[in-house]
Design an enzyme around this catalytic site. Structure first.
Site, mmCIF file in Angstrom:
data_model
loop_
_atom_site.group_PDB
_atom_site.id
_atom_site.type_symbol
_atom_site.label_atom_id
_atom_site.label_comp_id
_atom_site.label_asym_id
_atom_site.label_seq_id
_atom_site.Cartn_x
_atom_site.Cartn_y
_atom_site.Cartn_z
ATOM 1 N N LYS A 15 -42.102 46.897 4.801
ATOM 2 C CA LYS A 15 -40.735 46.431 4.508
ATOM 3 C C LYS A 15 -40.286 46.787 3.092
ATOM 4 O O LYS A 15 -39.163 47.238 2.895
ATOM 5 C CB LYS A 15 -40.652 44.911 4.637
ATOM 6 C CG LYS A 15 -40.490 44.403 6.018
ATOM 7 C CD LYS A 15 -40.004 42.962 6.016
ATOM 8 C CE LYS A 15 -40.649 42.075 4.984
ATOM 9 N NZ LYS A 15 -42.003 41.623 5.281
ATOM 10 N N ARG A 164 -52.647 35.383 6.905
ATOM 11 C CA ARG A 164 -51.242 35.685 6.586
ATOM 12 C C ARG A 164 -50.507 36.156 7.842
ATOM 13 O O ARG A 164 -49.353 35.786 8.066
ATOM 14 C CB ARG A 164 -51.157 36.792 5.526
ATOM 15 C CG ARG A 164 -51.543 36.342 4.138
ATOM 16 C CD ARG A 164 -51.573 37.500 3.178
ATOM 17 N NE ARG A 164 -50.246 38.082 2.964
ATOM 18 C CZ ARG A 164 -50.035 39.272 2.392
ATOM 19 N NH1 ARG A 164 -51.048 40.008 2.017
ATOM 20 N NH2 ARG A 164 -48.818 39.714 2.224
#
Ligand SMILES: [Zn+2]
Length: 207
Positions: A15, A164
């Site tokens: 991203k 995560r």
């Protein structure tokens, strides 16, 4: 025309890299929650300023983050938003305050993400970043810049990476469903080089 783009993707999906490329290519602002909070630390909200939470070492609550992101988007002439929304409530809020031109989900297989996240190495001396697959040092374990030792940070171990990712999937699946229901979601295969992935995203935006 200005672009209002939301980029979604797991940790390791690329991203940050793609947001930076989009910001440059389309001349829009790269808006992240962290930057928006830092830039508006003293903005008064009903619940207090971001600074009051940050200085207490507390997580800035959702309603405050929402207001900060809203302000950052209002100031931008076109944006690529990265790192927000993190949950369904934030996604619903975002849909209320802005008309997005595109919501792009960078789709990368979980095992590929784990490989990407655990391959990171950082120099113990100068902090330079490497990756065992994508940006290997000339000599394994040795920093190209200063000759220091390359180490794996605790954040980049497999156990932490999987934790995560679990958190991401749990919080973000409802977000993805929300934008799919709204008809805005486009999935882009993120398993390629950054340049190839960028071409795919550009293909979506230029349609
Ligand atoms: Zn170094």
């Amino acid at each position: 025309m200005s672009h209002r783009i939301l980029l979604l993707g797991a940790p390791g999906a690329g991203k940050g890299t793609q947001s930076a490329k989009l910001a440059e290519e389309y001349g829009v602002e790269h808006v992240t929650t962290g930057d928006a909070l830092r830039a508006n630390k003293d903005m008064e909200t009903e619940y207090g300023t971001p600074r009051s939470f940050m200085e207490a070492g507390e997580l800035v609550p959702d309603p405050v983050v929402n207001e900060i992101v809203e302000a950052a988007l209002a100031d931008a002439d076109g944006f690529v938003l990265d790192g927000y929304p993190r949950n369904l409530e934030q996604a619903e809020y975002l849909s209320e305050i802005t008309d997005l031109d595109a919501v792009i989900y960078l789709d990368v297989d979980e095992e590929v993400l784990v490989d990407r996240l655990t391959g990171r190495r950082v120099c113990d001396e100068c902090g330079a970043n490497f990756h065992v697959d994508f940006q290997p040092p000339e000599e394994p374990g040795v920093c190209d810049e200063c000759g220091g030792e390359l180490i794996q940070r605790d954040d980049d171990t497999e156990e932490t990476a999987r934790e995560r990712l679990d958190v991401f999937y749990e919080n973000t699946e409802p977000v993805i469903e929300h934008f799919r229901d709204e008809g805005d979601l486009v999935e882009v295969d993120g398993e390629a080089t950054p340049d190839e992935v960028f071409e795919r995203i550009r293909g979506v935006l230029d349609e």
